[in-house]
Design a protein around this motif. Structure first.
Motif, short mmCIF file in Angstrom:
data_model
loop_
_atom_site.label_atom_id
_atom_site.label_comp_id
_atom_site.label_asym_id
_atom_site.label_seq_id
_atom_site.Cartn_x
_atom_site.Cartn_y
_atom_site.Cartn_z
N PRO A 171 35.43 31.15 48.13
CA PRO A 171 35.05 29.74 48.21
C PRO A 171 36.14 28.84 47.64
N PRO A 172 36.30 27.66 48.25
CA PRO A 172 37.28 26.71 47.72
C PRO A 172 36.87 26.33 46.31
N GLY A 173 37.83 26.20 45.43
CA GLY A 173 37.49 25.88 44.05
C GLY A 173 37.61 27.10 43.16
N ALA A 174 37.70 28.28 43.78
CA ALA A 174 37.86 29.50 42.99
C ALA A 174 39.24 29.47 42.34
N ARG A 175 39.32 29.94 41.11
CA ARG A 175 40.61 29.95 40.41
C ARG A 175 41.42 31.13 40.91
N LEU A 176 42.01 30.94 42.07
CA LEU A 176 42.76 32.02 42.70
C LEU A 176 43.98 31.45 43.42
N PRO A 177 45.16 32.02 43.16
CA PRO A 177 46.38 31.53 43.82
C PRO A 177 46.49 32.03 45.25
N TRP A 178 45.52 31.72 46.05
CA TRP A 178 45.47 32.20 47.44
C TRP A 178 46.66 31.74 48.26
N HIS A 179 47.22 30.60 47.88
CA HIS A 179 48.35 30.05 48.65
C HIS A 179 49.61 30.88 48.53
N ARG A 180 49.64 31.82 47.55
CA ARG A 180 50.84 32.64 47.38
C ARG A 180 50.82 33.86 48.30
N VAL A 181 49.78 33.95 49.12
CA VAL A 181 49.69 35.07 50.06
C VAL A 181 50.06 34.59 51.46
N ILE A 182 51.12 35.19 52.00
CA ILE A 182 51.58 34.83 53.35
C ILE A 182 51.77 36.12 54.14
#
Length: 111
Positions: A49-60
């Motif tokens: 879910p958006p708002g989770a403390r997770l650096p998801w943007h570092r995954v490509i």
DNA sequence: TGCTTGACCGACG
DNA sequence: ACGTCGGCCAAGC
């Protein structure tokens, strides 16, 4: 092993990616103990879910590109977050040789 | 239940 | 540098 547990392991691995570095879906899956299942990483993130403390943007993806349609809101958001961390885009791609997260035991990165 | 879809990957042409 | 293909398998319908 339940799907929830797998997702938890994936997310825990994503959290380990340092600021200013990136990792590929396949790489995260392997680190989490799921070789040959890169889609599991995508799936786990999709369900985060958006708002989770997770650096998801570092995954490509393995081509150094963002796995969202270019121009989409998600694409622009991810690109902005990475650029804010100093990750540069050249012709719509990230230079993996330069920015990919590596363990200390592996070959050092050229700065 | 069974079939389709994917925030993927690597090999190959 | 593209496009295709097979492998992979949880979710969604």
């Amino acid at each position: 092993m339940k799907a929830e547990d797998a997702h938890a392991l994936i997310r825990a691995t994503v959290k380990k990616i340092p600021r200013g570095r990136v990792a590929t879906y396949g790489q995260i899956a392997r680190e989490a103990g799921f070789p040959k299942q890169p889609r599991l990483t995508g799936y786990a993130l999709h369900h985060t879910p958006p708002g989770a403390r997770l650096p998801w943007h570092r995954v490509i993806n393995a081509q150094g590109k963002i796995s969202f349609p270019p121009g989409s809101e998600a694409y622009e958001t991810q690109k902005r977050l990475l650029e804010e961390e100093g990750v540069l885009f050249l012709r719509g791609r990230v230079d993996l040789a330069r920015y990919q997260w590596r363990r200390a035991s592996e070959a050092p990165v050229l700065d």
